[in-house]
Design a protein around this motif. Structure first.
Motif, short mmCIF file in Angstrom:
data_model
loop_
_atom_site.label_atom_id
_atom_site.label_comp_id
_atom_site.label_asym_id
_atom_site.label_seq_id
_atom_site.Cartn_x
_atom_site.Cartn_y
_atom_site.Cartn_z
N SER A 187 2.41 7.26 1.13
CA SER A 187 1.77 5.95 0.95
C SER A 187 0.95 5.56 2.17
N ILE A 188 1.45 5.85 3.35
CA ILE A 188 0.71 5.56 4.59
C ILE A 188 -0.56 6.40 4.64
N PHE A 189 -0.44 7.67 4.27
CA PHE A 189 -1.60 8.56 4.29
C PHE A 189 -2.68 8.08 3.33
N CYS A 190 -2.29 7.74 2.11
CA CYS A 190 -3.28 7.32 1.10
C CYS A 190 -3.98 6.03 1.50
N PHE A 191 -3.22 5.09 2.05
CA PHE A 191 -3.86 3.84 2.46
C PHE A 191 -4.81 4.06 3.63
N SER A 192 -4.50 5.04 4.47
CA SER A 192 -5.36 5.30 5.63
C SER A 192 -6.76 5.71 5.22
N LEU A 193 -6.92 6.21 3.97
CA LEU A 193 -8.25 6.60 3.49
C LEU A 193 -9.16 5.39 3.31
N PHE A 194 -8.55 4.22 3.17
CA PHE A 194 -9.33 2.99 2.97
C PHE A 194 -9.19 2.02 4.15
N ASP A 195 -8.35 2.36 5.09
CA ASP A 195 -8.04 1.42 6.17
C ASP A 195 -9.28 1.00 6.96
N ILE A 196 -10.08 1.98 7.37
CA ILE A 196 -11.28 1.66 8.16
C ILE A 196 -12.26 0.84 7.34
N GLN A 223 -0.39 6.24 -5.33
CA GLN A 223 -0.65 5.48 -4.10
C GLN A 223 -2.15 5.28 -3.87
N LEU A 224 -2.96 6.21 -4.36
CA LEU A 224 -4.41 6.03 -4.29
C LEU A 224 -4.82 4.82 -5.13
N LEU A 225 -4.25 4.71 -6.33
CA LEU A 225 -4.53 3.56 -7.19
C LEU A 225 -4.08 2.26 -6.53
N VAL A 226 -2.91 2.28 -5.92
CA VAL A 226 -2.39 1.09 -5.25
C VAL A 226 -3.27 0.72 -4.05
N SER A 227 -3.72 1.73 -3.32
CA SER A 227 -4.54 1.48 -2.12
C SER A 227 -5.91 0.92 -2.46
N THR A 228 -6.41 1.22 -3.67
CA THR A 228 -7.69 0.65 -4.07
C THR A 228 -7.53 -0.78 -4.59
N SER A 229 -6.27 -1.18 -4.78
CA SER A 229 -6.00 -2.51 -5.35
C SER A 229 -5.60 -3.54 -4.30
N PHE A 230 -5.10 -3.08 -3.16
CA PHE A 230 -4.61 -4.01 -2.13
C PHE A 230 -5.19 -3.64 -0.77
N LYS A 231 -5.50 -4.65 0.03
CA LYS A 231 -6.14 -4.43 1.32
C LYS A 231 -5.15 -4.36 2.48
N THR A 232 -3.87 -4.50 2.20
CA THR A 232 -2.86 -4.43 3.24
C THR A 232 -1.94 -3.25 3.00
N PHE A 233 -1.53 -2.57 4.06
CA PHE A 233 -0.68 -1.39 3.93
C PHE A 233 0.74 -1.74 3.54
N ILE A 268 1.95 -3.61 1.04
CA ILE A 268 2.24 -3.52 -0.39
C ILE A 268 2.39 -2.06 -0.85
N PRO A 269 1.49 -1.14 -0.49
CA PRO A 269 1.71 0.27 -0.88
C PRO A 269 3.04 0.83 -0.38
N ILE A 270 3.41 0.48 0.84
CA ILE A 270 4.68 0.97 1.39
C ILE A 270 5.85 0.36 0.63
N CYS A 271 5.76 -0.93 0.31
CA CYS A 271 6.82 -1.60 -0.43
C CYS A 271 6.98 -1.00 -1.82
N ILE A 272 5.86 -0.70 -2.48
CA ILE A 272 5.92 -0.09 -3.81
C ILE A 272 6.59 1.29 -3.73
#
Length: 258
Positions: free
Chosen positions: A77-86, A172-182, A184-188
């Motif tokens: 989840s951390i890895f997938c969100f990092s693709l959108f973090d920047i 997690q990719l789907l979740v990361s495109t839906s939320f701007k904070t890391f 929520i993906p980690i909680c899911i």
């Protein structure tokens, strides 16, 4: 001739070097097997009797089970969100969508990168599993790994781990495109792990992507080599479904920001 997709894919690789998600995915297997090997060596210091049970299952798999079933989804989840973090931090998505580049190529580059990293993480785990067995058998002759023909089961373990990783990463990719904070993906991911843990005997649990890691560990314990089980088929289906929905969400982000 380098295509736009190839250039964007290289861009994802370059960008990820500044993100912790990349290093978590690659270093997690190394950290887990290093810790497990050191612990087994320490615990085996005074043992002299030869192990009479399958060391692949009752030694290695016994100790890596908790790490991969409980912590690995968090790492993914951390890895997938990092693709959108920047992009989220600097509102770079708005600039990215104004470039003369097809939106499908932008998203496709991210998907290809996730597939590559999922494969590499699973491959590292597979190689470290074999290396750990080799080291333990040669350092402590009490562990007769070669006495048990688990070579094909180990390879199937790698295939299942790759499918499970990619299935979870797709969600997690789907979740990361839906939320701007890391958070929520980690909680899911955390809720998915807990639900899989407490519902292992329920029939619906096979439809939880995070359960695939529990399932592969259980099947490895019995030496199962069947890749056409219900969990595997569901996971492969999830990969296509989640990536499709993630693409549609990504397109909606594009329309909102242009």
């Amino acid at each position: 001739m380098k295509t736009p997709l190839y250039r964007l894919f290289k861009g994802e690789i370059f960008k990820s070097k500044r993100e912790l998600g990349l290093y978590f995915m690659l270093l997690f297997p190394i950290a887990v097997f290093s810790f497990v090997d050191v612990y087994i060596m320490y615990d085996s210091t005074n043992l002299t009797e030869v192990c009479t049970v399958n060391p692949w299952v009752f030694i290695l798999q016994r100790y890596i089970w908790a790490f991969y079933t409980l912590l690995y989804p968090i790492v993914i989840s951390i890895f997938c969100f990092s693709l959108f973090d920047i992009e989220y931090k600097n509102d770079y998505l708005k600039k990215l969508f104004t470039l003369p580049v097809n939106t499908s190529n932008i998203f496709g580059a991210k998907v290809l990168y996730i597939i590559m990293m999922s494969f590499m993480s699973a491959m590292i785990s597979y190689l470290l599993l074999l290396l750990s067995a080799f080291i333990l058998e040669n350092v402590y002759s009490i562990y007769p790994f070669n006495s048990y023909d688990y070579s094909f089961a180990n390879f199937i373990f790698f295939i299942r781990l790759f499918i499970a990783t990619l299935s979870i990463a797709s969600l997690q990719l789907l979740v990361s495109t839906s939320f701007k904070t890391f958070v929520i993906p980690i909680c899911i991911a955390g809720v998915g792990v807990v639900l899989s843990l407490i519902s292992q005997r329920a029939e619906f649990v096979v439809f939880i992507p995070y359960f695939s890691l529990f399932d592969l560990m259980n099947k490895y314990q019995y030496g199962s080599t069947d890749l056409l089980g219900k969990v595997e088929i569901i996971n492969v289906t999830y990969i296509f479904v989640f990536i499709t929905f993630a693409y549609l969400k990504f397109i909606s982000l594009c329309k909102k920001r242009i």
